[in-house]
Design a protein around this motif. Structure first.
Motif, PDB file in Angstrom:
ATOM      1  N   GLY A  90    -104.890  87.585 106.974  1.00 28.49           N
ATOM      2  CA  GLY A  90    -106.181  87.489 107.647  1.00 28.49           C
ATOM      3  C   GLY A  90    -107.200  86.672 106.871  1.00 28.49           C
ATOM      4  N   GLY A  91    -106.755  85.954 105.848  1.00 29.51           N
ATOM      5  CA  GLY A  91    -107.654  85.108 105.073  1.00 29.51           C
ATOM      6  C   GLY A  91    -108.359  85.807 103.925  1.00 29.51           C
ATOM      7  N   ILE A  92    -108.024  87.051 103.684  1.00 30.93           N
ATOM      8  CA  ILE A  92    -108.716  87.822 102.645  1.00 30.93           C
ATOM      9  C   ILE A  92    -108.362  87.306 101.254  1.00 30.93           C
ATOM     10  CG2 ILE A  92    -108.988  90.132 101.641  1.00 30.93           C
ATOM     11  CD1 ILE A  92    -108.290  91.072 104.645  1.00 30.93           C
ATOM     12  N   GLY A  93    -107.079  87.101 100.988  1.00 36.43           N
ATOM     13  CA  GLY A  93    -106.660  86.584  99.686  1.00 36.43           C
ATOM     14  C   GLY A  93    -107.265  85.221  99.402  1.00 36.43           C
ATOM     15  N   ARG A  94    -107.239  84.346 100.398  1.00 33.97           N
ATOM     16  CA  ARG A  94    -107.831  83.005 100.255  1.00 33.97           C
ATOM     17  C   ARG A  94    -109.324  83.115  99.963  1.00 33.97           C
ATOM     18  NH1 ARG A  94    -106.515  78.006 101.364  1.00 33.97           N
ATOM     19  NH2 ARG A  94    -104.527  78.641 102.252  1.00 33.97           N
ATOM     20  N   ALA A  95    -110.025  83.950 100.705  1.00 34.31           N
ATOM     21  CA  ALA A  95    -111.469  84.107 100.503  1.00 34.31           C
ATOM     22  C   ALA A  95    -111.776  84.651  99.106  1.00 34.31           C
ATOM     23  CB  ALA A  95    -112.057  85.026 101.572  1.00 34.31           C
ATOM     24  N   LEU A  96    -110.996  85.605  98.648  1.00 34.91           N
ATOM     25  CA  LEU A  96    -111.197  86.146  97.306  1.00 34.91           C
ATOM     26  C   LEU A  96    -110.976  85.071  96.245  1.00 34.91           C
ATOM     27  CD1 LEU A  96    -109.520  89.632  97.761  1.00 34.91           C
ATOM     28  CD2 LEU A  96    -111.886  89.261  97.021  1.00 34.91           C
ATOM     29  N   MET A  97    -109.931  84.264  96.404  1.00 34.95           N
ATOM     30  CA  MET A  97    -109.660  83.209  95.430  1.00 34.95           C
ATOM     31  C   MET A  97    -110.754  82.142  95.439  1.00 34.95           C
ATOM     32  SD  MET A  97    -107.074  83.910  93.560  1.00 34.95           S
ATOM     33  CE  MET A  97    -106.791  82.303  92.804  1.00 34.95           C
ATOM     34  N   LEU A  98    -111.252  81.776  96.607  1.00 33.47           N
ATOM     35  CA  LEU A  98    -112.318  80.786  96.675  1.00 33.47           C
ATOM     36  C   LEU A  98    -113.599  81.327  96.041  1.00 33.47           C
ATOM     37  CD1 LEU A  98    -111.630  79.317 100.227  1.00 33.47           C
ATOM     38  CD2 LEU A  98    -111.201  78.215  98.002  1.00 33.47           C
ATOM     39  N   HIS A  99    -113.848  82.604  96.240  1.00 29.93           N
ATOM     40  CA  HIS A  99    -115.000  83.265  95.610  1.00 29.93           C
ATOM     41  C   HIS A  99    -114.853  83.197  94.087  1.00 29.93           C
ATOM     42  CE1 HIS A  99    -118.366  85.659  97.136  1.00 29.93           C
ATOM     43  NE2 HIS A  99    -118.312  86.305  95.983  1.00 29.93           N
TER      44      HIS A  99
END
Length: 169
Positions: free
Chosen positions: A101-110
């Motif tokens: 759901g894009g959570i891992g990607r969002a955490l890494m970008l953060h």
């Protein structure tokens, strides 16, 4: 779970957040994640990990959905004089029911934004060879530096390699 999530930086573990992260760690280990623990992971062992996670050079984020922790990641900045330009992405975890759901990607970008803001120019991380996380890291521009065979034992007793990645930011 399809509702929106938010990412919160945590500088002090309140009891409820501590509990939710403990439960998250147990769930991802039960699901086969290679994050330094073996299943079955006891509540006490998982809780003890979180009790000691915050310290100098460590930034912790939690992804929340409907008030529940569904993901987390840590930035561990090198503290030695010759390493103040680098940091490590550590323990990216997303609850099994919340994946894709894009959570891992969002955490890494953060994490990457925070690392840049702190003057870090090199990020490193490692993940189990063959895990889906490899595709995520590669899609974010991380470069494979190598593979260490037989690096970690899985819950099934097999030895797995770990893939080392880096990214200049």
């Amino acid at each position: 779970m399809n509702s929106a999530f938010t990412i919160m930086e945590v500088d002090q573990l309140e009891p409820e957040t501590h509990h939710q992260l403990t439960e998250l760690l147990i769930r991802v280990v039960e699901d086969g994640a290679s994050v330094g623990f073996l299943a079955p992971l006891s509540y006490d062992e998982a809780s003890a990990y979180w009790a000691d996670v915050l310290g100098p050079g460590v930034t912790l984020w939690v992804a929340l959905q409907d008030g529940q922790a569904i993901g987390t990641v840590q930035l561990q900045c090198a503290m030695k004089a010759n390493g103040r330009h680098r940091a490590e992405a550590v323990k990216l975890m997303v609850h099994p029911v919340s994946r894709r759901g894009g959570i891992g990607r969002a955490l890494m970008l953060h994490l990457e934004r925070k690392a840049k803001a702190e003057g870090r120019t090199l990020l490193v991380l490692d993940t189990r060879e063959g895990d889906p996380s490899n595709k995520l890291y590669q899609s974010l521009g991380y470069i494979q530096a190598g593979v260490i065979p037989d690096y970690a034992i899985s819950s099934n007793g097999e030895l797995d390699g770990t893939v080392l990645y880096y990214k200049r930011i």
